[in-house]
Design an enzyme around this catalytic site. Structure first.
Site, PDB file in Angstrom:
ATOM      1  N   HIS A  46       0.835  -1.198   0.000  1.00  0.00           N
ATOM      2  CA  HIS A  46       0.000   0.000   0.000  1.00  0.00           C
ATOM      3  C   HIS A  46       0.876   1.258   0.000  1.00  0.00           C
ATOM      4  O   HIS A  46       0.606   2.211  -0.718  1.00  0.00           O
ATOM      5  CB  HIS A  46      -0.928  -0.005   1.221  1.00  0.00           C
ATOM      6  N   ASP A  86      -5.874   5.399   1.476  1.00  0.00           N
ATOM      7  CA  ASP A  86      -6.186   3.978   1.407  1.00  0.00           C
ATOM      8  C   ASP A  86      -7.588   3.771   1.992  1.00  0.00           C
ATOM      9  O   ASP A  86      -7.954   4.437   2.958  1.00  0.00           O
ATOM     10  CB  ASP A  86      -5.153   3.207   2.233  1.00  0.00           C
TER      11      ASP A  86
END
Ligand SMILES: *[C@@H]1O[C@H](CO)[C@@H](O)[C@H](O)[C@H]1NC(C)=O
Length: 482
Positions: free
Chosen positions: A33, A138
């Site tokens: 991520h 995210d």
């Protein structure tokens, strides 16, 4: 990308006529991520928009030192902002667990829940200095950025680091709706993919996702259009925008010298002869499994480059890491045929290398999309989370890979004989050649999509045009830079 950077005229017009927009990136602290938001940051710097990358000092440092394949010139333009973060436990992963989910990262993720206040303060401060604050976060950081909703000139976008195929099937399943698109094979069950405490963390985030203004996907319409359409049709607000801008990994690299060793080894191998083996940053294999894999690779007699590392801890700088043992004499016996790398490896460069002809992967989305872009077929060995479904996408739908081991057998040891069989099929058979040819063709198509005029580039341009739009900024006009 050069055309964006070199267009001086456009740049001058921008600095006088465009509103002053800043982009703030808020990643989940997990390598796949952190990495994808670094890639996105570099892409957006090409449009001369200032980027602020926000996280704990530990994870900002991790994101920077593990950069792979990005331009130092672009990275130098990113502003890193370290948020005061409470200390968190950083236990080692358990290689013996039959469930491969990286539960050792949960304390680091839980620590992010206390970042809401510092992030809100930071966003308010930034919002007083810019016409518009654009937060790209995210989905698992929705709790942290929720105060965007109370800042009039701020808006948030979710950056999805996972496949549209996984996300659409997961969302529908939660609502109890059957997947409406006919699939070549039944979807693997989510059972055992995500532990209960992680599901509660996910549920917390889901509640806060309602504030987002849109969705960005690191995928391409050429490979995932039906699933992107499904996701768009789920939008209950009817005005949420979405952009599929991937694969966002650059096609050309400026490669740092420190990695030259394994790339040098690749230079000496024949074209498409090497299988690259790695299971990302969240998988710890047991000693027993490593032994079977080592024997399998050796007995396959195919060239291999195996990156053998333990899964990350929440704090990757914290103390020693298990160094898994290989079977006695194995490294000697495979000399000239295979190498085992223990360091951080330049995955994009390995995948782009002409000698690489296959990738044995856990099918995390980061690895899938990089492999797809570089045109490398996949031997899929899913470990947890979205990976079993990514495997279906790669093997049964896109037909650019083979399955190493079915998800229904995920608790069983994968024997050396299974490894030999799948490596030979992928690297040394007519079937493998056909799969490789399809992967190469798909790679070429997908790379083109990210070039000038390609479908993903058009969507990226459209996203940038959207966040720099002028219309509803009239109240802030006094702030426009001159
Ligand atoms: C895992 O199992 C091995 C034996 O197979 C043992 O030596 C090791 O200590 C175990 N590791 C953990 C973390 O339990």
């Amino acid at each position: 990308m050069g055309s964006l950077r070199n267009n001086q005229n456009q740049h001058e017009i921008k600095s006088t006529e465009q509103p002053h927009v800043v982009v703030i990136m808020v990643p989940l602290p997990a390598q796949g991520h952190l990495n994808q938001l670094m890639q996105l940051s570099c892409l957006i710097t090409l449009y001369d928009i200032p980027i602020y990358y926000v996280g704990s000092a530990i994870h900002n440092r991790q994101a920077k030192i593990r950069v792979n394949g990005l331009s130092p010139h672009d990275i130098a333009k990113i502003h890193f902002h370290d948020l005061p973060t409470p200390s968190f436990a950083s236990p080692p992963p358990n290689p013996n667990s039959s469930n491969k989910f990286p539960s050792q990262l949960q304390p680091a993720w839980d620590a992010t829940l206390s970042l809401r206040q510092p992030v809100a303060t930071y966003l308010r401060d930034m919002s007083s200095k810019a016409n518009r604050v654009v937060v790209i976060h995210d989905p698992m950081m929705a709790v942290v950025v929720q105060d965007v909703a109370s800042i009039p000139n701020a808006e948030s976008y979710v950056f999805n680091c996972i496949s549209a195929f996984f996300l659409s099937s997961f969302n529908l399943e939660k609502k109890g709706i059957p997947f409406p698109i006919k699939l070549p094979k039944e979807l693997p069950s989510m059972e055992g993919c995500i532990p209960d405490d992680v599901q509660s963390f996910v549920a917390l985030q889901m509640e806060q996702l309602k504030y987002r203004a849109g969705d960005i996907y690191n995928t391409c319409r050429l490979i995932e259009a039906p699933y992107l359409d499904l996701l768009a049709s789920e939008d209950e607000t009817g005005n949420r925008k979405s952009w599929a801008i991937g694969p966002i990994l650059p096609t050309k690299f400026s490669s740092p010298n420190k990695y030259i060793k394994c790339l040098e080894w690749l230079d000496k191998q024949e074209v498409k002869s090497v299988i690259y083996v790695t299971f990302g940053t969240t998988t710890s294999l047991s000693d027993e499994q490593i032994e079977q894999l080592a024997l399998g690779l050796e007995q396959s007699k195919q060239k291999f480059l195996w990156v053998l590392r333990d899964a990350d801890k929440g704090n990757v700088f914290d103390g020693e890491v298990r160094r898994a043992k290989l079977p006695e004499g194995c490294e000697e016996r495979v000399k000239g045929v295979g190498i085992v790398v223990r360091d951080w490896a330049p995955q994009p460069e390995i995948l782009a290398h002409p000698s690489t002809g296959g990738f044995m992967s856990h099918c995390g989305w980061n690895s899938c999309i990089e492999s797809i872009k570089m045109g490398v077929p996949i031997a899929a060995w899913p470990m947890h989370s979205d990976q079993p479904r990514n495997t279906v996408l790669v093997t049964d739908i896109l037909k650019i890979g083979l399955v190493v081991r079915e998800w229904t057998q995920s608790e069983e040891l994968v024997k050396a004989s299974t490894i030999v069989n799948v490596v030979k099929r992928l690297m040394a058979s007519e079937e493998g050649n056909e799969i490789r040819k399809r992967a190469e063709e798909l790679g070429a198509t997908v790379r083109q999509a990210t070039e000038e005029g390609g479908v993903s580039r058009v969507e990226l341009d459209s996203f940038v045009a959207h966040i720099t739009r002028y219309n509803d900024l009239m109240g802030y006009q006094a702030l426009v830079l001159h």
